[in-house]
Design a protein around this motif. Structure first.
Motif, PDB file in Angstrom:
ATOM      1  N   GLU A 295      -8.016   8.206   5.417  1.00  0.00           N
ATOM      2  CA  GLU A 295      -8.568   9.428   6.012  1.00  0.00           C
ATOM      3  C   GLU A 295      -9.185  10.321   4.940  1.00  0.00           C
ATOM      4  O   GLU A 295     -10.235  10.921   5.153  1.00  0.00           O
ATOM      5  CB  GLU A 295      -7.485  10.173   6.781  1.00  0.00           C
ATOM      6  CG  GLU A 295      -8.009  11.349   7.555  1.00  0.00           C
ATOM      7  CD  GLU A 295      -6.969  11.955   8.478  1.00  0.00           C
ATOM      8  OE1 GLU A 295      -7.368  12.743   9.345  1.00  0.00           O
ATOM      9  OE2 GLU A 295      -5.774  11.643   8.348  1.00  0.00           O
ATOM     10  N   LYS A 296      -8.541  10.404   3.780  1.00  0.00           N
ATOM     11  CA  LYS A 296      -9.066  11.252   2.704  1.00  0.00           C
ATOM     12  C   LYS A 296      -9.919  10.471   1.720  1.00  0.00           C
ATOM     13  O   LYS A 296     -10.907  10.984   1.216  1.00  0.00           O
ATOM     14  CB  LYS A 296      -7.922  11.926   1.962  1.00  0.00           C
ATOM     15  CG  LYS A 296      -7.232  12.960   2.801  1.00  0.00           C
ATOM     16  CD  LYS A 296      -6.348  13.848   1.990  1.00  0.00           C
ATOM     17  CE  LYS A 296      -5.718  14.839   2.949  1.00  0.00           C
ATOM     18  NZ  LYS A 296      -5.388  16.072   2.353  1.00  0.00           N
ATOM     19  N   ARG A 297      -9.531   9.240   1.428  1.00  0.00           N
ATOM     20  CA  ARG A 297     -10.219   8.451   0.408  1.00  0.00           C
ATOM     21  C   ARG A 297     -11.412   7.668   0.933  1.00  0.00           C
ATOM     22  O   ARG A 297     -12.257   7.226   0.171  1.00  0.00           O
ATOM     23  CB  ARG A 297      -9.247   7.470  -0.238  1.00  0.00           C
ATOM     24  CG  ARG A 297      -8.145   8.146  -0.992  1.00  0.00           C
ATOM     25  CD  ARG A 297      -7.247   7.124  -1.623  1.00  0.00           C
ATOM     26  NE  ARG A 297      -6.134   7.781  -2.310  1.00  0.00           N
ATOM     27  CZ  ARG A 297      -5.120   7.144  -2.835  1.00  0.00           C
ATOM     28  NH1 ARG A 297      -5.071   5.832  -2.763  1.00  0.00           N
ATOM     29  NH2 ARG A 297      -4.159   7.803  -3.432  1.00  0.00           N
ATOM     30  N   GLY A 298     -11.435   7.454   2.241  1.00  0.00           N
ATOM     31  CA  GLY A 298     -12.492   6.646   2.838  1.00  0.00           C
ATOM     32  C   GLY A 298     -12.013   5.226   3.083  1.00  0.00           C
ATOM     33  O   GLY A 298     -11.123   4.728   2.400  1.00  0.00           O
ATOM     34  N   VAL A 299     -12.610   4.582   4.049  1.00  0.00           N
ATOM     35  CA  VAL A 299     -12.266   3.210   4.414  1.00  0.00           C
ATOM     36  C   VAL A 299     -12.852   2.270   3.364  1.00  0.00           C
ATOM     37  O   VAL A 299     -14.001   2.432   2.966  1.00  0.00           O
ATOM     38  CB  VAL A 299     -12.812   2.885   5.821  1.00  0.00           C
ATOM     39  CG1 VAL A 299     -12.554   1.434   6.186  1.00  0.00           C
ATOM     40  CG2 VAL A 299     -12.204   3.815   6.854  1.00  0.00           C
ATOM     41  N   PRO A 300     -12.068   1.276   2.906  1.00  0.00           N
ATOM     42  CA  PRO A 300     -12.593   0.330   1.915  1.00  0.00           C
ATOM     43  C   PRO A 300     -13.856  -0.378   2.412  1.00  0.00           C
ATOM     44  O   PRO A 300     -14.021  -0.627   3.613  1.00  0.00           O
ATOM     45  CB  PRO A 300     -11.448  -0.678   1.741  1.00  0.00           C
ATOM     46  CG  PRO A 300     -10.223   0.048   2.169  1.00  0.00           C
ATOM     47  CD  PRO A 300     -10.670   1.004   3.235  1.00  0.00           C
ATOM     48  N   GLU A 301     -14.718  -0.705   1.483  1.00  0.00           N
ATOM     49  CA  GLU A 301     -16.010  -1.301   1.811  1.00  0.00           C
ATOM     50  C   GLU A 301     -15.870  -2.603   2.598  1.00  0.00           C
ATOM     51  O   GLU A 301     -16.615  -2.842   3.543  1.00  0.00           O
ATOM     52  CB  GLU A 301     -16.805  -1.554   0.522  1.00  0.00           C
ATOM     53  CG  GLU A 301     -18.240  -1.913   0.746  1.00  0.00           C
ATOM     54  CD  GLU A 301     -19.092  -0.764   1.235  1.00  0.00           C
ATOM     55  OE1 GLU A 301     -20.206  -1.031   1.703  1.00  0.00           O
ATOM     56  OE2 GLU A 301     -18.664   0.399   1.187  1.00  0.00           O
ATOM     57  N   GLU A 302     -14.898  -3.453   2.215  1.00  0.00           N
ATOM     58  CA  GLU A 302     -14.751  -4.727   2.922  1.00  0.00           C
ATOM     59  C   GLU A 302     -14.343  -4.517   4.378  1.00  0.00           C
ATOM     60  O   GLU A 302     -14.768  -5.249   5.269  1.00  0.00           O
ATOM     61  CB  GLU A 302     -13.769  -5.673   2.214  1.00  0.00           C
ATOM     62  CG  GLU A 302     -12.316  -5.263   2.266  1.00  0.00           C
ATOM     63  CD  GLU A 302     -11.861  -4.369   1.124  1.00  0.00           C
ATOM     64  OE1 GLU A 302     -10.641  -4.191   0.989  1.00  0.00           O
ATOM     65  OE2 GLU A 302     -12.702  -3.853   0.371  1.00  0.00           O
ATOM     66  N   VAL A 303     -13.569  -3.475   4.653  1.00  0.00           N
ATOM     67  CA  VAL A 303     -13.179  -3.159   6.029  1.00  0.00           C
ATOM     68  C   VAL A 303     -14.383  -2.599   6.797  1.00  0.00           C
ATOM     69  O   VAL A 303     -14.607  -2.943   7.950  1.00  0.00           O
ATOM     70  CB  VAL A 303     -11.989  -2.172   6.053  1.00  0.00           C
ATOM     71  CG1 VAL A 303     -11.683  -1.725   7.470  1.00  0.00           C
ATOM     72  CG2 VAL A 303     -10.765  -2.809   5.410  1.00  0.00           C
ATOM     73  N   ALA A 304     -15.168  -1.754   6.138  1.00  0.00           N
ATOM     74  CA  ALA A 304     -16.356  -1.184   6.787  1.00  0.00           C
ATOM     75  C   ALA A 304     -17.343  -2.282   7.190  1.00  0.00           C
ATOM     76  O   ALA A 304     -17.926  -2.238   8.283  1.00  0.00           O
ATOM     77  CB  ALA A 304     -17.030  -0.180   5.853  1.00  0.00           C
ATOM     78  N   ILE A 305     -17.510  -3.291   6.339  1.00  0.00           N
ATOM     79  CA  ILE A 305     -18.422  -4.384   6.659  1.00  0.00           C
ATOM     80  C   ILE A 305     -17.890  -5.192   7.836  1.00  0.00           C
ATOM     81  O   ILE A 305     -18.640  -5.559   8.747  1.00  0.00           O
ATOM     82  CB  ILE A 305     -18.656  -5.268   5.421  1.00  0.00           C
ATOM     83  CG1 ILE A 305     -19.456  -4.476   4.383  1.00  0.00           C
ATOM     84  CG2 ILE A 305     -19.386  -6.557   5.781  1.00  0.00           C
ATOM     85  CD1 ILE A 305     -19.533  -5.123   3.020  1.00  0.00           C
ATOM     86  N   LEU A 306     -16.590  -5.472   7.849  1.00  0.00           N
ATOM     87  CA  LEU A 306     -15.999  -6.203   8.974  1.00  0.00           C
ATOM     88  C   LEU A 306     -16.128  -5.415  10.276  1.00  0.00           C
ATOM     89  O   LEU A 306     -16.370  -5.991  11.337  1.00  0.00           O
ATOM     90  CB  LEU A 306     -14.529  -6.517   8.690  1.00  0.00           C
ATOM     91  CG  LEU A 306     -14.289  -7.555   7.597  1.00  0.00           C
ATOM     92  CD1 LEU A 306     -12.797  -7.640   7.273  1.00  0.00           C
ATOM     93  CD2 LEU A 306     -14.827  -8.911   8.000  1.00  0.00           C
ATOM     94  N   CYS A 307     -15.989  -4.106  10.193  1.00  0.00           N
ATOM     95  CA  CYS A 307     -16.153  -3.258  11.382  1.00  0.00           C
ATOM     96  C   CYS A 307     -17.582  -3.314  11.898  1.00  0.00           C
ATOM     97  O   CYS A 307     -17.824  -3.321  13.103  1.00  0.00           O
ATOM     98  CB  CYS A 307     -15.761  -1.822  11.074  1.00  0.00           C
ATOM     99  SG  CYS A 307     -13.998  -1.597  10.789  1.00  0.00           S
ATOM    100  N   HIS A 308     -18.532  -3.355  10.986  1.00  0.00           N
ATOM    101  CA  HIS A 308     -19.945  -3.451  11.366  1.00  0.00           C
ATOM    102  C   HIS A 308     -20.207  -4.740  12.147  1.00  0.00           C
ATOM    103  O   HIS A 308     -20.976  -4.742  13.113  1.00  0.00           O
ATOM    104  CB  HIS A 308     -20.812  -3.421  10.106  1.00  0.00           C
ATOM    105  CG  HIS A 308     -22.254  -3.703  10.347  1.00  0.00           C
ATOM    106  ND1 HIS A 308     -23.133  -2.721  10.733  1.00  0.00           N
ATOM    107  CD2 HIS A 308     -22.970  -4.845  10.269  1.00  0.00           C
ATOM    108  CE1 HIS A 308     -24.342  -3.257  10.875  1.00  0.00           C
ATOM    109  NE2 HIS A 308     -24.263  -4.549  10.591  1.00  0.00           N
ATOM    110  N   LEU A 309     -19.548  -5.826  11.749  1.00  0.00           N
ATOM    111  CA  LEU A 309     -19.775  -7.125  12.377  1.00  0.00           C
ATOM    112  C   LEU A 309     -18.989  -7.321  13.668  1.00  0.00           C
ATOM    113  O   LEU A 309     -19.297  -8.229  14.434  1.00  0.00           O
ATOM    114  CB  LEU A 309     -19.421  -8.239  11.383  1.00  0.00           C
ATOM    115  CG  LEU A 309     -20.282  -8.274  10.121  1.00  0.00           C
ATOM    116  CD1 LEU A 309     -19.732  -9.304   9.144  1.00  0.00           C
ATOM    117  CD2 LEU A 309     -21.721  -8.563  10.454  1.00  0.00           C
ATOM    118  N   ASP A 310     -17.993  -6.494  13.915  1.00  0.00           N
ATOM    119  CA  ASP A 310     -17.141  -6.623  15.101  1.00  0.00           C
ATOM    120  C   ASP A 310     -17.749  -5.851  16.272  1.00  0.00           C
ATOM    121  O   ASP A 310     -17.919  -4.633  16.205  1.00  0.00           O
ATOM    122  CB  ASP A 310     -15.751  -6.103  14.787  1.00  0.00           C
ATOM    123  CG  ASP A 310     -14.747  -6.380  15.881  1.00  0.00           C
ATOM    124  OD1 ASP A 310     -15.156  -6.661  17.023  1.00  0.00           O
ATOM    125  OD2 ASP A 310     -13.546  -6.310  15.590  1.00  0.00           O
TER     126      ASP A 310
END
Length: 89
Positions: free
Chosen positions: A37-52
């Motif tokens: 919430e404060k640090r931001g979502v890790p990049e690898e998770v953000a990419i997986l979210c984009h593809l889901d």
């Protein structure tokens, strides 16, 4: 809406998010996910979210927003039209 809030709305708890996005084969703890919430979502998770298709999120560096997403006028939520490769449609 920031990605952490989208994930909380989609999965309901930090522990559930951690189970769905493991690190090195092991579930992430709810406490570790809460730090996103404060640090931001890790990049690898953000990419997986984009593809889901179930997660209404488009990664800004992977997709031209105009071509890749569609806004639902009833709810205001963003839904993806296309997945990898992000060609819009």
């Amino acid at each position: 809406m920031e990605l952490y809030k989208i994930l909380r709305a989609t999965y309901g708890s930090n522990a559930a998010i951690g189970r769905n996005f493991p690190r090195k084969g092991k579930p992430r703890s709810g406490q570790a996910v809460g730090k996103w919430e404060k640090r931001g979502v890790p990049e690898e998770v953000a990419i997986l979210c984009h593809l889901d298709a179930e997660i209404p999120y488009s990664h800004p560096n992977l997709c031209n927003q105009k071509n890749c997403t569609e806004v639902c006028h009833a709810t205001g939520r963003i839904y993806q039209k296309a997945h990898y490769p992000c060609a819009g449609g």
